[in-house]
Design an enzyme around this catalytic site. Sequence first.
Site, mmCIF file in Angstrom:
data_model
loop_
_atom_site.group_PDB
_atom_site.id
_atom_site.type_symbol
_atom_site.label_atom_id
_atom_site.label_comp_id
_atom_site.label_asym_id
_atom_site.label_seq_id
_atom_site.Cartn_x
_atom_site.Cartn_y
_atom_site.Cartn_z
ATOM 1 N N TYR A 164 -8.375 3.441 24.602
ATOM 2 C CA TYR A 164 -7.793 3.947 24.019
ATOM 3 C C TYR A 164 -8.817 5.384 23.608
ATOM 4 O O TYR A 164 -8.268 6.398 23.120
ATOM 5 C CB TYR A 164 -7.608 3.581 22.382
ATOM 6 C CG TYR A 164 -6.828 4.029 21.553
ATOM 7 C CD1 TYR A 164 -5.440 4.209 21.252
ATOM 8 C CD2 TYR A 164 -7.809 4.474 20.684
ATOM 9 C CE1 TYR A 164 -4.518 4.350 20.547
ATOM 10 C CE2 TYR A 164 -6.760 4.915 19.360
ATOM 11 C CZ TYR A 164 -5.503 4.754 19.174
ATOM 12 O OH TYR A 164 -4.677 5.610 18.282
ATOM 13 N N LYS A 210 7.862 -10.591 -1.401
ATOM 14 C CA LYS A 210 8.165 -9.500 -2.401
ATOM 15 C C LYS A 210 6.296 -9.456 -2.787
ATOM 16 O O LYS A 210 5.869 -9.548 -2.795
ATOM 17 C CB LYS A 210 8.643 -9.561 -4.026
ATOM 18 C CG LYS A 210 8.034 -8.871 -4.812
ATOM 19 C CD LYS A 210 8.925 -8.043 -5.950
ATOM 20 C CE LYS A 210 8.960 -7.368 -7.299
ATOM 21 N NZ LYS A 210 8.170 -6.674 -7.002
HETATM 22 S S1 IVH Z 1 14.291 -3.861 -2.259
HETATM 23 C C1 IVH Z 1 16.932 -1.561 -5.216
HETATM 24 N N1 IVH Z 1 12.290 -5.345 -1.269
HETATM 25 O O1 IVH Z 1 9.358 -4.507 -5.587
HETATM 26 C C2 IVH Z 1 15.248 -1.422 -4.978
HETATM 27 N N2 IVH Z 1 11.694 -4.459 -2.922
HETATM 28 O O2 IVH Z 1 9.408 -4.886 -9.019
HETATM 29 C C3 IVH Z 1 15.293 -2.590 -3.116
HETATM 30 N N3 IVH Z 1 8.866 -4.315 -3.717
HETATM 31 O O3 IVH Z 1 10.661 -0.820 -6.035
HETATM 32 C C4 IVH Z 1 13.657 -2.748 -3.724
HETATM 33 N N4 IVH Z 1 8.441 -5.956 -2.075
HETATM 34 O O4 IVH Z 1 8.460 -1.692 -4.477
HETATM 35 C C5 IVH Z 1 12.016 -4.331 -2.410
HETATM 36 N N5 IVH Z 1 10.541 -7.136 -0.197
HETATM 37 C C6 IVH Z 1 11.165 -6.012 -1.304
HETATM 38 C C7 IVH Z 1 9.679 -5.480 -1.844
HETATM 39 C C8 IVH Z 1 10.338 -4.651 -3.124
HETATM 40 C C9 IVH Z 1 8.267 -5.220 -3.116
HETATM 41 C C10 IVH Z 1 8.849 -3.795 -4.755
HETATM 42 C C11 IVH Z 1 9.526 -2.592 -4.904
HETATM 43 C C12 IVH Z 1 10.805 -2.395 -5.771
HETATM 44 C C13 IVH Z 1 9.577 -3.883 -6.650
HETATM 45 C C14 IVH Z 1 10.454 -3.631 -7.952
#
Ligand code: IVH
Length: 671
Positions: free
Chosen positions: A37, A116
């Site tokens: 690489y 999350k």
């Molecule tokens: S969906 C409309 N999926 O958590 C917003 N968010 O506390 C759709 N986050 O603003 C977000 N993991 O930055 C989504 N698997 C996940 C996530 C995630 C972390 C964050 C994201 C969001 C915040 C809310």
Amino acid sequence: MNELQAVKRIDQLRREIHDHDHRYYVMADPVTSDEAYDHLMRELEDLEKAFPGFVSPDSPTQRVSGAVSEGFATVTHSSPMLSIANAYQESEVLEFDERVRKLLGRSRIAYTIEPKIDGVAVALLYEGGLFVRGATRGDGERGDDITANLKTIRQIPMRLVESAGLPERVEVRGEVYIPTEAFGRFNEEQEEKGEKVFANPRNAAAGSLKLLDPRIVASRPLGMFIHSVVDGEALGAATHAQALERIRDLGLRVVEHLEVVEGVEKALELFRQWESKRSDLDYQVDGMVIKVNDLEAHRTLGHTSRNPRWVLAYKFPALEAVTVVRDIAAQVGRTGVVTPVAILEPVSLAGSTIARATLHNEDEIRRKDIRVGDTVVIQKGGEVIPKVVKVVLDQRTGSEKPFQMPDGCPSCGEPLQRFPDEVAVRCTNIRCAAQIRRRLQHFAGRNAMNIEGFGEALMDKLVGLGWIGDPGDVYHKLSVPKLAGLERMGEKSATNLMLALEESKICGLARVIFGLGIRHVGAQAARILAEYFGSMDRLSGATEEDLAGLSEIGPIMAASVVDFFSHRPNRDVIDKLRQAGVRMEEVQEKKGDSLAGLRFVVTGTIAGRSRSDVETLIRSEGGRTGSSVSKKTSYVVAGEMPGSKVAKAEKLGVPVIDFAALEEMIRKAAS
Ligand code: IVH
């Protein structure tokens, strides 16, 4: 090679490197060796150097730009980056499901459930397959343009995988994070360098993205997970899961462990499983995100003023446990910081048995009033070691004992030092057994004694054998026959090391000073000290006042230098170095002594010269320089906008001259 051949080869190399990056950073499934690489990368760099007209912003060579920005431009998001509603109990999740079913008029909903990630939200924009812009969430409507910083993250592709059919424009959103283990190492390094230590991986990731110098960002262990596609339907996806699959095919790194479930019960079951499994992940997860899978339903459901109605964050409870503090021990780290550690009645927390918790420092113990014998709540956050959150006061019996930080180092017994700017207490003994490995690495390092062939493994072995207990031993206790007798160390490498040691003896005073690892004294300060004092003897005899006379040396560094030489073991090590023949006098490039006996204070901007240039000139002519004007000052050399020092000089009757007059003074004395 002509231009046409070059452009072809450049294109081919870029494709290959992008491919390898994708396999390595996104799929974690490399198909090439690091060496091969590097070879491709070097060839590309060479070609781009020879044909600079063909350098393009998406080239893998352009990940780290040299430019430091003055601030970030503002970006208006294509659609607001909303936050999501949180749930802490099962009942809240059931209510969410009920609302969704009612609004959609369905009896059963297909959901996705995914971790999350506790990171920093960013939006990435790809146009024509190229990464063109990345932004922070900001206030949801507008964020900062941090494209240059995001480009340094290898898990963010600079171009998408073409074979998947490139969309004209696609915006995705996700989390930048720091893996838990890498965070531990990173913080340790920060601590060693005397730089900012972060409370948890998320803060470290957020702090990193705010840096204005992408070269520093590039050194941070940042990762990226994508969890949303702004317009999944435009990519031909009907569901959230399909949209993520589409962008995975395009080469983006998508959240792991996503599952599609029918009905909320199954989602709850998976949540319960992840509650204990989450500590197996190498990143911080603070809950599970439950989303309606069907994208058309997202539009039907819409959003409230703050949150979309199709998504819910079901948060994990904080990882806490209650136990008893059996003892509080002081522990010396590799950098000399002495940390109080709670020795606990072992308790099980998130799948592991916890027997110790950090108490950070004495102030923290006072603040929380933690005593030996107390019942306490401990918590496992992003940190590597759990921490004590609070004392359960109503469990106090009155027999608990407050903790007293020892006066001496628990490892070597030398008096501990607390510097004015720090809460930490340190052992500054260069011979302290707990720190010897770190000290040696620093001493032999490239900016210090630069002892080639003296690697960490060998140091560890020599320390382990008890041959070396301080940097002075390096020159006294080693010989070719002794070294050659070690495993995996032939006569040749033994001889080479001895030669390297010999060579290091004349590396100069500045490097020796730096190599001692005096707290707050970096390579640049070491050079200034070497130049000013001219010998280790003079430096070790300097008072805080003498040191503070140098404009580059602040009071904290001055206190640290004086503390260092106040320890007997440190002076002993310096004697050992001297006996071994390590040169500790500056061979100064002294031009003259036209300014001998005079003391100067330089202030203001002096056309074309930095203040320290002028000071160096003064010192090379035998004069002394200082930062504060006193009766002892002979002259103040003032440039433009000199400020209060001139006023003070006038008050004290100290003559104020300009640079031309200084030059004149040197010329006259020389003739
Ligand atoms: S969906 C409309 N999926 O958590 C917003 N968010 O506390 C759709 N986050 O603003 C977000 N993991 O930055 C989504 N698997 C996940 C996530 C995630 C972390 C964050 C994201 C969001 C915040 C809310």
